[in-house]
Design a protein around this motif. Structure first.
Motif, PDB file in Angstrom:
ATOM      1  N   ALA A 117      76.950 -23.054  29.277  1.00  0.00           N
ATOM      2  CA  ALA A 117      77.692 -21.796  29.222  1.00  0.00           C
ATOM      3  C   ALA A 117      76.739 -20.614  29.368  1.00  0.00           C
ATOM      4  N   CYS A 118      75.631 -20.663  28.665  1.00  0.00           N
ATOM      5  CA  CYS A 118      74.651 -19.577  28.721  1.00  0.00           C
ATOM      6  C   CYS A 118      74.072 -19.464  30.122  1.00  0.00           C
ATOM      7  N   HIS A 119      73.682 -20.612  30.681  1.00  0.00           N
ATOM      8  CA  HIS A 119      73.102 -20.647  32.017  1.00  0.00           C
ATOM      9  C   HIS A 119      74.030 -19.993  33.033  1.00  0.00           C
ATOM     10  N   SER A 120      75.340 -20.131  32.804  1.00  0.00           N
ATOM     11  CA  SER A 120      76.296 -19.621  33.778  1.00  0.00           C
ATOM     12  C   SER A 120      76.582 -18.130  33.600  1.00  0.00           C
ATOM     13  N   MET A 121      75.832 -17.453  32.739  1.00  0.00           N
ATOM     14  CA  MET A 121      76.022 -16.001  32.640  1.00  0.00           C
ATOM     15  C   MET A 121      74.714 -15.224  32.691  1.00  0.00           C
ATOM     16  N   VAL A 122      73.608 -15.894  32.948  1.00  0.00           N
ATOM     17  CA  VAL A 122      72.328 -15.176  32.971  1.00  0.00           C
ATOM     18  C   VAL A 122      71.629 -15.313  34.326  1.00  0.00           C
ATOM     19  N   ASP A 123      70.655 -14.415  34.527  1.00  0.00           N
ATOM     20  CA  ASP A 123      69.888 -14.432  35.772  1.00  0.00           C
ATOM     21  C   ASP A 123      68.665 -15.335  35.659  1.00  0.00           C
ATOM     22  N   PHE A 124      68.191 -15.499  34.438  1.00  0.00           N
ATOM     23  CA  PHE A 124      66.994 -16.309  34.204  1.00  0.00           C
ATOM     24  C   PHE A 124      67.226 -17.087  32.919  1.00  0.00           C
ATOM     25  N   PHE A 125      66.965 -18.379  32.987  1.00  0.00           N
ATOM     26  CA  PHE A 125      67.187 -19.210  31.801  1.00  0.00           C
ATOM     27  C   PHE A 125      65.833 -19.701  31.286  1.00  0.00           C
ATOM     28  N   LEU A 126      65.486 -19.224  30.105  1.00  0.00           N
ATOM     29  CA  LEU A 126      64.174 -19.514  29.526  1.00  0.00           C
ATOM     30  C   LEU A 126      64.329 -20.542  28.415  1.00  0.00           C
ATOM     31  N   LEU A 127      63.565 -21.610  28.525  1.00  0.00           N
ATOM     32  CA  LEU A 127      63.662 -22.672  27.531  1.00  0.00           C
ATOM     33  C   LEU A 127      62.406 -22.679  26.657  1.00  0.00           C
ATOM     34  N   ILE A 128      62.612 -22.539  25.353  1.00  0.00           N
ATOM     35  CA  ILE A 128      61.496 -22.575  24.412  1.00  0.00           C
ATOM     36  C   ILE A 128      61.329 -23.999  23.896  1.00  0.00           C
ATOM     37  N   GLN A 129      60.118 -24.502  24.004  1.00  0.00           N
ATOM     38  CA  GLN A 129      59.840 -25.860  23.565  1.00  0.00           C
ATOM     39  C   GLN A 129      58.687 -25.875  22.574  1.00  0.00           C
ATOM     40  N   LEU A 130      58.574 -26.995  21.886  1.00  0.00           N
ATOM     41  CA  LEU A 130      57.392 -27.238  21.058  1.00  0.00           C
ATOM     42  C   LEU A 130      56.684 -28.463  21.609  1.00  0.00           C
ATOM     43  N   ALA A 131      55.372 -28.467  21.490  1.00  0.00           N
ATOM     44  CA  ALA A 131      54.650 -29.689  21.826  1.00  0.00           C
ATOM     45  C   ALA A 131      54.970 -30.699  20.735  1.00  0.00           C
ATOM     46  N   GLY A 132      55.352 -31.905  21.140  1.00  0.00           N
ATOM     47  CA  GLY A 132      55.788 -32.880  20.154  1.00  0.00           C
ATOM     48  C   GLY A 132      54.673 -33.826  19.785  1.00  0.00           C
ATOM     49  N   THR A 133      55.060 -34.833  19.041  1.00  0.00           N
ATOM     50  CA  THR A 133      54.115 -35.886  18.727  1.00  0.00           C
ATOM     51  C   THR A 133      54.127 -36.861  19.884  1.00  0.00           C
ATOM     52  N   GLY A 134      52.955 -37.370  20.213  1.00  0.00           N
ATOM     53  CA  GLY A 134      52.857 -38.313  21.317  1.00  0.00           C
ATOM     54  C   GLY A 134      53.180 -37.625  22.629  1.00  0.00           C
ATOM     55  N   ASP A 135      53.846 -38.345  23.504  1.00  0.00           N
ATOM     56  CA  ASP A 135      54.123 -37.818  24.831  1.00  0.00           C
ATOM     57  C   ASP A 135      55.355 -36.937  24.880  1.00  0.00           C
ATOM     58  N   ILE A 186      68.020 -17.414  26.536  1.00  0.00           N
ATOM     59  CA  ILE A 186      66.889 -17.951  25.776  1.00  0.00           C
ATOM     60  C   ILE A 186      67.388 -19.081  24.898  1.00  0.00           C
ATOM     61  N   SER A 187      66.842 -20.256  25.127  1.00  0.00           N
ATOM     62  CA  SER A 187      67.328 -21.422  24.415  1.00  0.00           C
ATOM     63  C   SER A 187      66.180 -22.198  23.790  1.00  0.00           C
ATOM     64  N   GLY A 188      66.493 -22.959  22.806  1.00  0.00           N
ATOM     65  CA  GLY A 188      65.482 -23.779  22.160  1.00  0.00           C
ATOM     66  C   GLY A 188      66.085 -24.400  20.915  1.00  0.00           C
ATOM     67  N   VAL A 189      65.624 -25.582  20.575  1.00  0.00           N
ATOM     68  CA  VAL A 189      66.182 -26.261  19.410  1.00  0.00           C
ATOM     69  C   VAL A 189      65.822 -25.509  18.136  1.00  0.00           C
ATOM     70  N   PRO A 190      66.600 -25.738  17.065  1.00  0.00           N
ATOM     71  CA  PRO A 190      66.251 -25.145  15.779  1.00  0.00           C
ATOM     72  C   PRO A 190      64.810 -25.534  15.406  1.00  0.00           C
TER      73      PRO A 190
END
Lengths: 366, 366
Positions: free
Chosen positions: A199-217, A94-98
């Motif tokens: 590194a994380c991707h290389s040890m998990v079965d599923f890589f989930l990316l958490i995002q936020l809707a940003g400003t503009g595009d 599970i990944s995502g920016v601060p």
């Protein structure tokens, strides 16, 4: 530093909370003289882990994280004995920016999967920056308030020792211990700023990316290369006024993803919106994750990826140690800066500089 | 294998054609007994190159590509002497999957830039597969029919020796020689199927990706990770019935690109359509490339990227040689398969396997 859970008198605390957080020990407990820690044998560790004893699991993870050579030898023996009992979990990165709301999300995700699917959940982390920032992820217990007191959850902050390679290695070894202790769901959290994701991707079965809707595009903080690792992308904070921007971002991301050919897994990454805080859309995310797992177990990619990961870590460890041995060589240390400068000033070619260093290294060595 | 251009009697041929293509020599010439090649000194090579003598440049490139240790020593001396005169070109990487029309495009691009901007153009290639396929790129002279007879163009097929690292290194060294010989425009062609692109990207100032509009939403053959390297993406075969699909693909790509944050260069990759065969849209592509060059020279990224590339190649060469030394060690060769199998069968951890191998290697070494 000695973790409080290593001391028998605190066992009750750590078992209940499932959290290993030295800073959360009260000043009163901190100042009490500690009893000398009993030294456990390899078999003590292994037996305790296989029985699902959280305190012993916790101590074993501390052992894995220790820099002391004798601890490392002991840790490797424990890991080797645990290996036959490991591997039976589903591992989710599970990944995502601060600011993306990872902790709140993981709390909601964890509570959901434990309720819906049962079993036990371990939450680990890879954050090579945590030494400086003193546990920037998984550090704030209050953000995982439900999971941190859940009897079937084990939450462990990122190892703090050194390089990304070292930190990631320890996390991967901790996965083995957690699995042997009966944890059938593993979350591995990363900070979403680059190399930790690989590194994380290389040890998990599923890589989930958490995002936020940003400003503009633009999606806020998405890093080049990370989106391509994701098996699923979820846009958080889809609540209130933010529902429409989140949906728009999701639709743009779906279009972007469809331009690429289908990944090796045969699974086209899904894009969903949710609210970690209000708990909306959580079920859909985990239905998606478990559909993926069923899909790749069926088509053989699940085992294939795990094998590739094992090989990756073997070769990665080899290459890391070869590089360390080279760069820590005093002769190389004394030469490196001058050679690099000569290259940057165009006095010698990159290959000649490399040759100077390698000749010095191997001549000294052989 | 001795290249025919090394033999003095063929000099006329190679100077006129600017092409080095052993297979294009007639059977008659092939069967004639060869005269012993005159051995040139380092200074002969360097003087010839600095005068822009194509025959000597060609021989020097052959020297760079040679596997003979004495040739390699000589080549490095020539390169080192040429270095002060190198670096003044604009280096363009051109990639695209087979069938995208790379050769036709490069012919059109080359003729355009020579006509519009003057100077001299060298076309090099990186294709680690060319040994097996006997020159799959730049091999078919007829596809670059205008450029191959142009007096200011020098076309050289991919080096055929060995690993990607080896091939890429030779191409990078050939760039130095071409620049010293006064070539102020360098094209580096790659096959568009993965790792060669990373190597190419790491030696050019601008990375141009040639695409085709595919069926449905997908762009044909685009590889994950490659699009993110591109400073410009151009969709070929935008002619006849294909104009609309190409424009649609371009617009989808533009949307996808805008989701990502702006690259480090500060330049958002442009997406254009063109027809290499009919020559439409070529001017716009090169206006774009030269705008980019002006832009990054202005903001300092041009020099920054070149410095980073020099460092990259120095460290890459070091790591490659460290790995080679390890894997070519007879003891490691004899152990590797068993250790890998033990890891895949879950008997030992990836890290323990790595440790076994490393201990054996360093014990033997020290």
């Amino acid at each position: 530093m000695e973790h409080p859970e290593n001391d028998a008198q605190y066992k009750g605390l750590t078992v209940n909370a499932g959290i290993v957080q030295p800073d959360s020990v009260s000043p009163y407990l901190k100042n009490r003289p500690r009893r000398k820690r009993e030294v456990l044998s390899v078999n003590d560790y292994v037996e305790g882990i296989l029985k699902g004893n959280i305190t012993i699991l916790s101590q074993a993870v501390t052992l894995v994280e220790s820099l002391r050579p004798d601890h490392q030898v002991l840790a490797q023996e424990v890991i080797e004995k645990c290996l036959p009992y490991a591997g039976k979990s589903v591992r989710i990165g599970i990944s995502g920016v601060p600011g993306a709301g990872k902790s709140t999300s993981i709390d909601a995700f964890g509570i959901h999967v434990l309720k819906e699917y049962g079993g036990k959940l371990a939450v680990l982390a890879i954050d090579p920056s945590s030494e400086r920032s003193k546990g920037s992820i998984l550090g704030d217990k209050t953000r995982m308030e439900r999971l941190s007191v859940h009897p079937d959850a084990f939450i462990r902050p990122s190892p703090t020792a050194g390089s990304l390679g070292g930190v990631a290695r320890k996390t991967r070894e901790s996965i083995v211990l957690c699995e042997a202790a009966g944890f059938d769901k593993i979350f591995v959290e990363t900070v979403g700023v680059g190399q930790s994701e690989t590194a994380c991707h290389s040890m998990v079965d599923f890589f989930l990316l958490i995002q936020l809707a940003g400003t503009g595009d633009e999606l806020q903080g998405i890093k080049r290369g990370i989106m391509e690792m994701a098996d699923g992308i979820v846009i958080n904070k889809a609540d209130g006024d933010n529902i429409e921007p989140a949906r728009l971002a999701a639709s743009q991301l779906r279009n972007a993803i469809h331009i690429f050919p289908t990944p090796e897994s045969g699974w086209t990454p899904h894009v969903l919106t949710y609210s970690g805080f209000f708990g909306n859309g959580i079920k859909e995310i985990w239905d998606m994750v478990y559909s993926y797992i069923a899909f790749v177990k069926e088509n053989g990619y699940f085992d294939y990826r795990r094998n590739e990961q094992s090989k990756y870590w073997m070769y990665e460890s080899i290459h890391e140690r070869l590089r360390d041995n080279f760069y820590q060589n005093p002769l190389i240390e004394s030469m490196l800066q001058d050679e690099e400068r000569a290259v940057l000033e165009g006095r010698i070619s990159s290959f000649i500089a490399a040759k100077h260093l390698l000749d010095a290294y191997f001549e000294k060595k052989l």
